[in-house]
Design an enzyme around this catalytic site. Sequence first.
Site, PDB file in Angstrom:
ATOM      1  N   ASP A 167      63.401  73.336  52.954  1.00  0.00           N
ATOM      2  CA  ASP A 167      62.088  73.583  52.370  1.00  0.00           C
ATOM      3  C   ASP A 167      61.025  73.233  53.411  1.00  0.00           C
ATOM      4  OD1 ASP A 167      59.705  73.570  50.870  1.00  0.00           O
ATOM      5  OD2 ASP A 167      60.774  72.974  49.056  1.00  0.00           O
ATOM      6  N   THR A 214      74.771  81.395  55.165  1.00  0.00           N
ATOM      7  CA  THR A 214      74.091  81.032  53.928  1.00  0.00           C
ATOM      8  C   THR A 214      73.376  82.232  53.306  1.00  0.00           C
ATOM      9  OG1 THR A 214      71.986  80.445  54.977  1.00  0.00           O
ATOM     10  CG2 THR A 214      73.672  78.729  54.864  1.00  0.00           C
TER      11      THR A 214
END
Length: 252
Positions: free
Chosen positions: A152, A227
Amino acid sequence: MLEKETNPNFNKSTGLPRKRFYRARAHSNPLSDSHFPVPVSPSHVEYSLHYPHFFPSSDQMNNSKKIQFADIGCGFGGLLISLSTLFPETLMIGMELRDKVSEYVKERISALRVSNPGQYQNISVVRTNSMKYIPNYFEKGQLTKMFFLFPDPHFKEKNHRRRVISPHLLDEYAYVLGIGGIIYTITDVEELGDWMKSCLESHPMFEPLTEEELEADPVVKLLSCATEEGQKVARNGGQTFQAVFRRIVPTS
């Protein structure tokens, strides 16, 4: 298996959990208090629950095998699954704060173990806040690799203290990483990439890998594609920024 075939949360053909039932907010506040069990020390991590193939009983005192790879903020577990077959004898764990996402990874690993006997026994996931509890899970010098993939960015300056790479947190990562251990970071946010690289460059216990070392490391190739987030960036033709550093003994 019959239960999973009739459970709408699972794909009938693959036996894997359906991601859409485990979606969660992309952003979590790592400074907030969440309620989940945390081991009081690394010796209290229940290896037999995470890796029953390697630890058939809870009596693990004489077993020297320990977790060596930690994927911090593991998301939906794509990197863990790719690494599992690349390093089948290495124990690795994903650490994820979001409860629905960590539950998905747990179910995904369980399903993969059933459909691939003997494989994926070396990976697991735990719901925890790695920014608070890293020392509860790992001993000094225990880890050989740590991963921070598409964390993040916490764009607002007042929220930079929530970033998972910071000078203070690098002290903790240096503690649990053995000498020669490697931190892998990647992001599609240039400002965050610069931030992580700058933090690592400024820390006396880390040095960057050379271009030759990056080329020779098979793990580096997985950073941008293993990912879900990395695959999304690739589909959109986005750019990525990586920093890979080695834990060293600081020069006096």
